[in-house]
Design an enzyme around this catalytic site. Structure first.
Site, short mmCIF file in Angstrom:
data_model
loop_
_atom_site.label_atom_id
_atom_site.label_comp_id
_atom_site.label_asym_id
_atom_site.label_seq_id
_atom_site.Cartn_x
_atom_site.Cartn_y
_atom_site.Cartn_z
N ARG A 59 0.85 -1.19 0.00
CA ARG A 59 0.00 0.00 0.00
C ARG A 59 0.88 1.23 0.00
O ARG A 59 1.90 1.26 0.71
CB ARG A 59 -0.90 0.00 1.25
N TYR A 104 -3.73 11.15 6.45
CA TYR A 104 -3.91 9.77 6.87
C TYR A 104 -2.82 8.88 6.27
O TYR A 104 -2.45 9.05 5.10
CB TYR A 104 -5.28 9.21 6.44
N ASP A 155 -5.27 3.76 0.06
CA ASP A 155 -6.43 3.97 0.92
C ASP A 155 -6.84 5.45 0.85
O ASP A 155 -6.11 6.32 1.31
CB ASP A 155 -6.06 3.60 2.37
N HIS A 165 -9.48 6.61 2.26
CA HIS A 165 -9.90 6.82 3.66
C HIS A 165 -11.09 7.75 3.77
O HIS A 165 -11.08 8.71 4.58
CB HIS A 165 -8.71 7.34 4.47
N GLU A 185 -9.24 2.17 -1.81
CA GLU A 185 -10.05 1.75 -0.66
C GLU A 185 -10.79 2.94 -0.06
O GLU A 185 -10.27 4.05 0.01
CB GLU A 185 -9.12 1.15 0.37
N GLU A 188 -14.17 -1.58 6.05
CA GLU A 188 -13.56 -1.79 7.37
C GLU A 188 -14.42 -1.23 8.49
O GLU A 188 -14.34 -1.70 9.62
CB GLU A 188 -12.16 -1.19 7.44
N ARG A 245 -14.01 -5.33 2.80
CA ARG A 245 -12.97 -5.20 3.82
C ARG A 245 -13.48 -5.40 5.24
O ARG A 245 -12.77 -5.17 6.20
CB ARG A 245 -12.29 -3.84 3.71
N GLU A 275 -4.86 -7.40 4.93
CA GLU A 275 -4.03 -6.28 5.38
C GLU A 275 -3.18 -6.74 6.56
O GLU A 275 -3.65 -7.45 7.44
CB GLU A 275 -4.91 -5.10 5.81
N TRP A 297 -12.00 11.89 8.22
CA TRP A 297 -10.56 11.69 8.40
C TRP A 297 -10.15 10.41 7.72
O TRP A 297 -10.86 9.42 7.79
CB TRP A 297 -10.21 11.59 9.89
O1 LIG Z 1 -6.96 0.61 6.02
C1 LIG Z 1 -6.50 0.88 7.13
O2 LIG Z 1 -5.69 0.18 7.74
C2 LIG Z 1 -6.94 2.16 7.80
O3 LIG Z 1 -8.17 2.56 7.32
C3 LIG Z 1 -6.84 2.03 9.28
O4 LIG Z 1 -5.54 2.42 9.62
C4 LIG Z 1 -7.81 2.87 10.07
O5 LIG Z 1 -7.50 4.24 9.88
C5 LIG Z 1 -7.71 2.52 11.53
O6 LIG Z 1 -7.96 1.15 11.67
C6 LIG Z 1 -8.69 3.31 12.35
O7 LIG Z 1 -8.61 2.93 13.70
MG LIG Z 2 -8.55 1.76 5.43
#
Ligand SMILES: O=C(O)[C@@H](O)[C@@H](O)[C@H](O)[C@H](O)CO
Ligand SMILES: [Mg+2]
Length: 403
Positions: free
Chosen positions: A148, A160, A211, A213, A237, A263, A284, A340, A403
């Site tokens: 990634r 991020y 990502d 995000h 993602e 996620e 995810r 991941e 975020w």
């Molecule tokens: O894909 C990822 O790993 C992120 O989206 C995570 O780092 C996410 O920000 C954290 O799990 C939030 O606690």
């Molecule tokens: Mg993520």
């Protein structure tokens, strides 16, 4: 049959906060489950200790599905991240117990191995494109087949996925939320440059992921997907906030770049539209946030009908217990895609001794009975909880953003 006689909720902070449920049976068998909800850990700890554990005592630990249905339907207030993380912890612990009683690693109870191992992706990041490429080359040297890429954005103090520490990324960095400033325009200019440089440096026989995000609107996500097509990403993602499932229809109309999301999903109902309309390519959702092995297997089975594969979340705020459970499930299901793998710190690994191992770009859960992971309670108790929040984002004019 193993009868549940006690269940302990363990909050520990070896570098970051984790919530773990440890269930013990009358025959001495124990099982562990992860209940960590980054930034809201104590909500789940209380949900478990005050509302779930009293209902577990005396039950047959083998009745996993019945206990799952009891905790899901019996709560009346169904779904959501707190409830489903608590149910997940119970579910993981009961599957762990069942594997130990059977003397089999969990993947054998889920149908046996469908592959040699679970391909994982590493996390190359840097404040500049050059730094990020350097980190990606290092991951290649370590044998990763998928990487990634997240890099800083000129003109933004932080973003991020870019870590102060090159290999350990922990976003929950303060006892009150850190406020970051975000600019979509600046971000959209950098990512295609990052991927162009990455293909130049790494070539084409490595999977490259990114990502987003949750930070783009649907049309901005479509723009990014189109701009990255020449570089063939494995996926982008969380291209837009995932609760807006219909938005993915618009993104799909504009780009062939594969989409991954989920996620933050806590049940199949969060992703049913996305899956049944083939609006994504990878789901995810995780064992931890989506109700455990029992429910995650249901989500994976639905996804399989639509040629959608798993790409389960595996950040540092999911403990080695979730990683172990994800690997057992990922080894067994037919539509595993990728896992991941954000490595935990040595402190965390010491609190959670585990059997899973990395080799040749893949993780294998190992063949210890059950999940193959435990919690060292004495060591865990030496790391007291320390409140920590995820950051928040504001646009340059102060507007709250994702975020
Ligand atoms: O894909 C990822 O790993 C992120 O989206 C995570 O780092 C996410 O920000 C954290 O799990 C939030 O606690
Ligand atoms: Mg993520």
């Amino acid at each position: 049959m193993p009868k549940i006689v006690s269940a302990r909720v363990i909050v520990t902070s070896p570098g970051r906060n984790f919530v773990t449920l440890k269930i013990a049976c009358d025959d001495g068998t124990t099982g562990v489950g992860d209940a960590t909800l980054n930034g809201r850990e104590l909500a789940v700890a209380s949900y478990l200790a005050d509302h779930v554990v009293p209902c577990l005592i005396g039950r047959d630990a083998h009745r996993i599905e019945d206990i799952w249905q009891y905790l899901y339907k019996g709560a009346y207030w169904r779904r959501g991240p707190v409830t489903m993380a608590a149910i997940a912890a119970v579910d993981m612990a009961l599957w762990d117990i069942k594997g130990k009683v059977a003397g089999l690693p969990l993947y054998q109870l889920l149908g046996g191995a469908s592959r040699d191992g679970c391909m994982v992706y590493g996390h190359a990041n840097g404040t500049t494109i050059a730094e990020t490429i350097e980190a990606a080359l290092d991951y290649r040297r370590q044998g990763y087949k998928a990487i990634r890429l997240q890099c800083g954005v000129p003109g933004m103090a932080s973003t991020y996925g870019v870590s102060k520490d090159r290999y350990f990324y922990e976003p929950a960095d303060n006892d009150l939320p850190t406020e970051n400033i975000w600019s979509t325009a600046k971000y959209l200019r950098v990512v295609p440059e990052l991927f162009a440089a990455a293909r130049e440096a790494l070539g084409w026989d490595v999977h490259l992921l990114h990502d987003v995000h949750h930070r783009l609107t649907p049309i901005e996500a479509a723009r990014l997907g189109k701009d990255l097509e020449p570089y063939r990403p494995f996926w982008i993602e969380d291209a837009t906030p995932a609760e807006d499932q219909e938005a993915f229809r618009l993104i799909r109309q504009h780009t062939t770049t594969p989409l991954a999301v989920g996620e933050i999903f806590s049940s199949v109902w969060d992703c049913k539209t996305l899956i049944e309309n083939r609006l994504i390519d990878y789901i995810r959702a995780t064992v931890l946030h989506a109700g455990g092995i029992t429910h995650m297997r249901q989500i994976a089975s639905l996804a399989d009908l639509y040629q959608i594969r798993t790409g389960c979340h595996g950040a540092t705020d999911l403990s080695p217990v979730t990683m172990a459970a994800a690997l057992h499930l990922g080894l067994a299901i037919p539509n595993f895609g990728i896992q991941e793998y954000m490595r935990h710190t040595a402190e965390t690994d010491a609190v959670f001794p585990h059997a899973y191992r990395f080799a040749d770009g893949m993780l294998h859960p190992g063949d210890a009975p059950g999940l193959g992971v435990d919690i060292d309670e004495e060591l865990a108790d030496s790391f007291p909880y320390a409140r920590a929040y995820l950051p928040v984002n504001r646009l340059e004019d102060g507007t709250m953003w994702s975020w």
